[in-house]
Design an enzyme around this catalytic site. Structure first.
Site, PDB file in Angstrom:
ATOM      1  N   GLY A 229     -20.648 -13.643  -7.761  1.00  0.00           N
ATOM      2  CA  GLY A 229     -21.270 -13.687  -9.076  1.00  0.00           C
ATOM      3  C   GLY A 229     -21.397 -15.125  -9.540  1.00  0.00           C
ATOM      4  O   GLY A 229     -20.584 -15.977  -9.148  1.00  0.00           O
TER       5      GLY A 229
ATOM      6  N   GLN B 200     -22.536 -21.956 -15.468  1.00  0.00           N
ATOM      7  CA  GLN B 200     -21.839 -22.586 -14.342  1.00  0.00           C
ATOM      8  C   GLN B 200     -22.696 -23.576 -13.575  1.00  0.00           C
ATOM      9  O   GLN B 200     -22.168 -24.371 -12.794  1.00  0.00           O
ATOM     10  CB  GLN B 200     -21.330 -21.520 -13.364  1.00  0.00           C
ATOM     11  CG  GLN B 200     -20.221 -20.670 -13.942  1.00  0.00           C
ATOM     12  CD  GLN B 200     -19.726 -19.694 -12.892  1.00  0.00           C
ATOM     13  OE1 GLN B 200     -20.291 -18.634 -12.711  1.00  0.00           O
ATOM     14  NE2 GLN B 200     -18.665 -20.050 -12.185  1.00  0.00           N
TER      15      GLN B 200
ATOM     16  N   CYS C  90     -13.086 -17.891  -9.312  1.00  0.00           N
ATOM     17  CA  CYS C  90     -14.260 -18.331 -10.073  1.00  0.00           C
ATOM     18  C   CYS C  90     -14.803 -19.568  -9.389  1.00  0.00           C
ATOM     19  O   CYS C  90     -14.028 -20.447  -9.011  1.00  0.00           O
ATOM     20  CB  CYS C  90     -13.850 -18.647 -11.504  1.00  0.00           C
ATOM     21  SG  CYS C  90     -15.214 -19.250 -12.534  1.00  0.00           S
ATOM     22  N   LEU C  91     -16.118 -19.629  -9.209  1.00  0.00           N
ATOM     23  CA  LEU C  91     -16.704 -20.778  -8.515  1.00  0.00           C
ATOM     24  C   LEU C  91     -16.484 -22.082  -9.285  1.00  0.00           C
ATOM     25  O   LEU C  91     -16.588 -23.159  -8.710  1.00  0.00           O
ATOM     26  CB  LEU C  91     -18.200 -20.543  -8.273  1.00  0.00           C
ATOM     27  CG  LEU C  91     -18.523 -19.390  -7.304  1.00  0.00           C
ATOM     28  CD1 LEU C  91     -20.025 -19.147  -7.245  1.00  0.00           C
ATOM     29  CD2 LEU C  91     -17.963 -19.659  -5.912  1.00  0.00           C
TER      30      LEU C  91
ATOM     31  N   HIS D 244     -16.523 -10.474 -15.661  1.00  0.00           N
ATOM     32  CA  HIS D 244     -16.239 -11.904 -15.485  1.00  0.00           C
ATOM     33  C   HIS D 244     -17.475 -12.751 -15.829  1.00  0.00           C
ATOM     34  O   HIS D 244     -17.373 -13.753 -16.538  1.00  0.00           O
ATOM     35  CB  HIS D 244     -15.795 -12.130 -14.024  1.00  0.00           C
ATOM     36  CG  HIS D 244     -15.503 -13.553 -13.662  1.00  0.00           C
ATOM     37  ND1 HIS D 244     -14.248 -13.986 -13.299  1.00  0.00           N
ATOM     38  CD2 HIS D 244     -16.307 -14.650 -13.589  1.00  0.00           C
ATOM     39  CE1 HIS D 244     -14.297 -15.290 -13.025  1.00  0.00           C
ATOM     40  NE2 HIS D 244     -15.542 -15.713 -13.187  1.00  0.00           N
ATOM     41  N   GLU D 245     -18.642 -12.316 -15.337  1.00  0.00           N
ATOM     42  CA  GLU D 245     -19.868 -13.098 -15.567  1.00  0.00           C
ATOM     43  C   GLU D 245     -20.324 -13.039 -17.027  1.00  0.00           C
ATOM     44  O   GLU D 245     -20.759 -14.053 -17.581  1.00  0.00           O
ATOM     45  CB  GLU D 245     -20.995 -12.640 -14.632  1.00  0.00           C
ATOM     46  CG  GLU D 245     -20.699 -12.758 -13.133  1.00  0.00           C
ATOM     47  CD  GLU D 245     -20.095 -14.075 -12.714  1.00  0.00           C
ATOM     48  OE1 GLU D 245     -20.447 -15.130 -13.294  1.00  0.00           O
ATOM     49  OE2 GLU D 245     -19.244 -14.067 -11.800  1.00  0.00           O
TER      50      GLU D 245
ATOM     51  N   HIS E 276     -18.479 -15.442 -19.021  1.00  0.00           N
ATOM     52  CA  HIS E 276     -18.985 -16.821 -18.908  1.00  0.00           C
ATOM     53  C   HIS E 276     -20.057 -17.081 -19.971  1.00  0.00           C
ATOM     54  O   HIS E 276     -20.122 -18.166 -20.540  1.00  0.00           O
ATOM     55  CB  HIS E 276     -19.631 -17.056 -17.532  1.00  0.00           C
ATOM     56  CG  HIS E 276     -18.670 -17.535 -16.482  1.00  0.00           C
ATOM     57  ND1 HIS E 276     -17.949 -18.706 -16.586  1.00  0.00           N
ATOM     58  CD2 HIS E 276     -18.324 -17.005 -15.284  1.00  0.00           C
ATOM     59  CE1 HIS E 276     -17.206 -18.873 -15.499  1.00  0.00           C
ATOM     60  NE2 HIS E 276     -17.411 -17.849 -14.691  1.00  0.00           N
TER      61      HIS E 276
HETATM   62 NI    NI Z   1     -16.534 -17.510 -12.856  1.00  0.00          NI
END
Ligand code: NI
Length: 169
Positions: free
Chosen positions: A46, A51, A92-93, A134-135, A138
């Site tokens: 995701g 991000q 998380c990226l 989660h997304e 963000h």
């Molecule tokens: Ni994330």
């Protein structure tokens, strides 16, 4: 298409509430495809627009990288949550190398628009539900570390700080 730079924790964009997308134009479409390409490259499941530095309500999700069946969500809203909250490992990226247990709802219904502007609703369970929660977080400037107990969050922050000082962040 292009690979985008993923912003890491500490970048102010991650703490900014993202704007609603009013028009799904060529720029938004290009952004969505570039985000997907970026996500696949780094093997993420995701990725949310903040991000990559764009504060707009857009995220891409694909929980099965072998099948490549991406979901592109514009202005996603979680309209219902059910089941109990379950603990699961999450990364998380924007926090490379960190994985922590986070409690999320087992099932959700999310409403969003696709790239054609069509309004859709999907019922998500388990991993998909987790990733969508989660997304969407963000987009609301919320990060997975916000769910951790205070001491653990401080620990993560300390490690991030030392990585940054070492030039690895
Ligand atoms: Ni994330």
């Amino acid at each position: 298409m292009a690979i985008l730079e993923i912003k890491k924790y500490g970048n102010v964009v991650l703490r900014k509430k993202a704007e609603v997308i009013l028009q799904i134009d060529a720029n938004i479409k290009r952004l969505a495809y570039n985000m997907l390409e970026t996500m696949y490259l780094v093997l993420g499941v995701g990725l949310a627009a903040p991000q990559i530095g764009m504060s707009v309500r857009l995220c891409v999700v694909d929980i099965d990288l072998s099948k490549r069946s991406p979901v592109i969500m514009i202005n996603p809203t979680i309209i219902s949550r059910d089941g109990s909250k379950i603990l699961g490992k999450e990364g998380c990226l924007s926090f490379p190398g960190f994985y922590e247990n986070v409690k999320r709802y087992e099932g959700i219904v999310v409403r969003y628009r696709d790239l054609n502007g069509e309004e859709l609703e999907i019922k998500a369970q388990n991993l998909l539900a987790r990733v969508v929660q989660h997304e969407v977080d963000h987009l609301d400037a919320k990060l997975f570390i916000d769910y951790l107990p205070e001491w653990k969050r401080r620990f993560v922050e300390k490690k991030v700080k030392s990585s940054r000082n070492a030039g690895n962040w």
